[in-house]
Every structure is written in structure tokens, then in C-alpha cells.
Design a protein around this motif. Structure first.
Motif, PDB file in Angstrom:
ATOM      1  N   LEU A  37      -0.879  -4.061   7.761  1.00  0.00           N
ATOM      2  CA  LEU A  37      -2.068  -4.299   6.944  1.00  0.00           C
ATOM      3  C   LEU A  37      -3.058  -5.216   7.664  1.00  0.00           C
ATOM      4  O   LEU A  37      -4.265  -4.985   7.632  1.00  0.00           O
ATOM      5  CB  LEU A  37      -1.688  -4.896   5.592  1.00  0.00           C
ATOM      6  CG  LEU A  37      -2.862  -5.182   4.649  1.00  0.00           C
ATOM      7  CD1 LEU A  37      -3.702  -3.928   4.392  1.00  0.00           C
ATOM      8  CD2 LEU A  37      -2.376  -5.771   3.324  1.00  0.00           C
ATOM      9  N   LEU A  38      -2.554  -6.239   8.320  1.00  0.00           N
ATOM     10  CA  LEU A  38      -3.447  -7.132   9.064  1.00  0.00           C
ATOM     11  C   LEU A  38      -4.188  -6.373  10.159  1.00  0.00           C
ATOM     12  O   LEU A  38      -5.384  -6.600  10.396  1.00  0.00           O
ATOM     13  CB  LEU A  38      -2.657  -8.295   9.663  1.00  0.00           C
ATOM     14  CG  LEU A  38      -2.213  -9.370   8.657  1.00  0.00           C
ATOM     15  CD1 LEU A  38      -1.170 -10.283   9.281  1.00  0.00           C
ATOM     16  CD2 LEU A  38      -3.406 -10.182   8.166  1.00  0.00           C
ATOM     17  N   ALA A  92       3.951  -9.327  -2.421  1.00  0.00           N
ATOM     18  CA  ALA A  92       2.945 -10.296  -2.845  1.00  0.00           C
ATOM     19  C   ALA A  92       1.890 -10.492  -1.765  1.00  0.00           C
ATOM     20  O   ALA A  92       0.690 -10.619  -2.059  1.00  0.00           O
ATOM     21  CB  ALA A  92       3.611 -11.631  -3.178  1.00  0.00           C
ATOM     22  N   ILE A  93       2.326 -10.494  -0.503  1.00  0.00           N
ATOM     23  CA  ILE A  93       1.384 -10.688   0.602  1.00  0.00           C
ATOM     24  C   ILE A  93       0.441  -9.493   0.712  1.00  0.00           C
ATOM     25  O   ILE A  93      -0.767  -9.654   0.919  1.00  0.00           O
ATOM     26  CB  ILE A  93       2.144 -10.918   1.920  1.00  0.00           C
ATOM     27  CG1 ILE A  93       2.979 -12.202   1.836  1.00  0.00           C
ATOM     28  CG2 ILE A  93       1.173 -11.001   3.097  1.00  0.00           C
ATOM     29  CD1 ILE A  93       3.950 -12.391   2.993  1.00  0.00           C
ATOM     30  N   LEU A  97      -3.613  -9.910   0.372  1.00  0.00           N
ATOM     31  CA  LEU A  97      -4.548  -9.576   1.444  1.00  0.00           C
ATOM     32  C   LEU A  97      -5.500  -8.458   1.026  1.00  0.00           C
ATOM     33  O   LEU A  97      -6.690  -8.490   1.360  1.00  0.00           O
ATOM     34  CB  LEU A  97      -3.775  -9.185   2.702  1.00  0.00           C
ATOM     35  CG  LEU A  97      -3.001 -10.309   3.393  1.00  0.00           C
ATOM     36  CD1 LEU A  97      -2.152  -9.757   4.530  1.00  0.00           C
ATOM     37  CD2 LEU A  97      -3.944 -11.404   3.905  1.00  0.00           C
ATOM     38  N   ALA A  98      -4.973  -7.468   0.304  1.00  0.00           N
ATOM     39  CA  ALA A  98      -5.839  -6.385  -0.170  1.00  0.00           C
ATOM     40  C   ALA A  98      -6.870  -6.914  -1.164  1.00  0.00           C
ATOM     41  O   ALA A  98      -8.044  -6.534  -1.130  1.00  0.00           O
ATOM     42  CB  ALA A  98      -4.995  -5.280  -0.801  1.00  0.00           C
ATOM     43  N   ILE A 105      -7.022  -1.109  -1.648  1.00  0.00           N
ATOM     44  CA  ILE A 105      -6.617  -1.122  -3.047  1.00  0.00           C
ATOM     45  C   ILE A 105      -7.843  -0.696  -3.849  1.00  0.00           C
ATOM     46  O   ILE A 105      -8.956  -1.141  -3.544  1.00  0.00           O
ATOM     47  CB  ILE A 105      -6.105  -2.518  -3.479  1.00  0.00           C
ATOM     48  CG1 ILE A 105      -5.428  -2.449  -4.850  1.00  0.00           C
ATOM     49  CG2 ILE A 105      -7.196  -3.569  -3.452  1.00  0.00           C
ATOM     50  CD1 ILE A 105      -4.630  -3.691  -5.200  1.00  0.00           C
ATOM     51  N   PRO A 106      -7.683   0.197  -4.827  1.00  0.00           N
ATOM     52  CA  PRO A 106      -8.850   0.662  -5.578  1.00  0.00           C
ATOM     53  C   PRO A 106      -9.583  -0.481  -6.277  1.00  0.00           C
ATOM     54  O   PRO A 106      -8.969  -1.462  -6.717  1.00  0.00           O
ATOM     55  CB  PRO A 106      -8.251   1.641  -6.593  1.00  0.00           C
ATOM     56  CG  PRO A 106      -6.994   2.125  -5.952  1.00  0.00           C
ATOM     57  CD  PRO A 106      -6.463   0.923  -5.209  1.00  0.00           C
TER      58      PRO A 106
END
Length: 232
Positions: A37-38, A92-93, A97-98, A105-106
Motif C-alpha cells: 500500500l505504501l 488497522a494500518i 493509510l487509505a 478506499i471508496p
């Protein structure tokens, strides 16, 4: 003195770039969720390897950040209200971050919670069940003469793959056209199941055509290819 100096973990893993997100991890299915993700977000971050070989995960410094002694964990020097934020638990991370960046994420409330339900599907089902199957198929559990525990997790892993395969029918990603943290949560575990665990034949992975198709698209993404190797 950086704003991270008050965190004990920085005594064992000093921050060379204290203005960046600090990632404490290993390239395991849970660990790579965050590095992927990063990479997808393009956020500056500094990875630190938490070596299981030397039991870094049980060190007082790591436990000060991740009391459950599990990777990954992060320190964000620019958290809410401009204050540093420490987080453990990969799900949770991902959500943090999203949400922080407004990406993967919508934006609408319904879409957001639909995405989060699939993140929870991974956290509560796919991760634990695939992990147990890996223990009984690849690690110490493979030597158990009684195969009932292994077969229990084989059956449940196949069921979960079936749920995922049905969801992906006619969809590019878990949420349809939009690639999200749901994919980033789930697909590293699928890759690990058929790759590192070598359990593809055991779970009859070839029958899950939609999962295989989406997994192929996932690993072809440049950010995924890089994130899968971090920390080196």
C-alpha cells in the motif's frame, strides 16, 4: 531531536529519515500488505526489518509499539493533528493509510463499509485459516500422523476460496472496477497459500478461476512486485 525520539522502538531501529513513515515489518503475507500500500500510495517511508531469526518481535522496543508481538507496525510522524501516531495490526494500518490519503478506499459511505467488510473477511477468515493450513502442510504440523487437523483447515480454506471466487465473478477486483485495500489485504495471502505454502493442489486451486485471474493481475502491478520484497 525528532518527534519520534520519545518512542522506545527508535532506540533499536533509529530513524534515518524521521520525517517519513517508519515501517517495522518482514515480507510475510501480513507484512507486505503495508509495504504494497505504501508503494501504491507513493508515500515516503523507511522500512526496518524485524528479524524473527533473532526474535526481534519479542524485544522490549518492538513490544512498546506492537504489544501483540506481531508485524507489521508503523510510526507516522505526521499523524492526526500533526502528532506522531503509532499503529500495529495490518488491517488497522491499511484503513488508516487509505483514510489518510483518500486513496484505495471508496469515498462514499456505503462503498467504504463494503470494502471494510472484505478487509475483515481476510483478517478474520483467510489469514487465520490459511495460516493454520500452512502450519499443518508445510511446517511442524506436517509430521502429525493424525491428518484431521490439516483436513479441517483444507476444507475451510477451500470454502473461503469459493466465497472469494464467487465475489470476483464478473469483477476486476473485489470491489469491481476499483482496486482497493480489500485486494491488498486478501491477495498476498492467496499468493502465499499456493506459493510459499505449496498448498495449491491440496485446496484444488485450479477450480477457482476468478481468484487465479485476479491474483495474476495483482502480482503484475509494479507497486505489488516491489512491496513483496520489503523489507529486504
Amino acid at each position: 531531536m525528532s518527534s519520534l525520539d520519545s518512542f522506545a522502538i527508535t532506540r533499536k531501529w533509529p530513524a534515518q529519515h524521521p520525517d517519513r513513515i517508519q515501517l517495522y515489518s518482514l515480507p510475510t503475507p501480513n507484512g507486505v500488505k503495508v509495504s504494497i500500500l505504501l508503494e501504491e500510495l507513493g508515500l515516503p517511508y523507511e522500512p526496518h526489518r524485524v528479524s524473527f531469526d533473532t526474535q526481534d518481535q519479542f524485544s522490549p522496543e518492538f513490544l512498546s509499539l506492537s504489544p501483540n508481538n506481531k508485524i507489521p507496525a508503523i510510526l507516522d510522524p505526521n499523524g492526526p493533528d500533526g502528532k506522531p501516531l503509532a499503529l500495529f495490526e495490518s488491517g488497522a494500518i491499511l484503513i488508516y493509510l487509505a483514510s489518510k490519503t483518500g486513496q484505495f478506499i471508496p469515498a462514499d459511505t456505503a462503498g467504504r463499509y463494503e470494502t471494510l467488510q472484505w478487509v475483515m473477511f481476510q483478517m478474520g477468515g483467510i489469514g487465520p485459516m490459511f495460516g493454520q493450513l500452512g502450519f499443518f502442510h508445510k511446517f511442524a504440523g506436517k509430521d502429525y500422523e493424525d491428518k484431521r487437523p490439516r483436513d479441517r483447515y483444507v476444507a475451510e480454506s477451500k470454502r473461503l476460496l469459493g466465497v472469494l471466487d464467487k465475489r470476483l465473478e464478473g469483477r476486476d477486483w473485489v470491489m469491481g472496477d476499483q482496486y482497493t485495500i480489500a485486494d491488498i489485504a486478501i491477495l498476498p495471502w492467496v499468493r502465499n497459500l499456493v506459493g510459499f505454502y505449496g498448498a495449491g493442489e491440496l485446496v484444488e486451486f485450479s477450480q477457482f478461476k476468478n481468484v487465479a485471474r485476479v491474483l495474476e493481475a495483482f502480482v503484475a502491478r509494479p507497486a505489488v512486485a516491489k512491496g513483496l520484497t520489503i523489507p529486504a
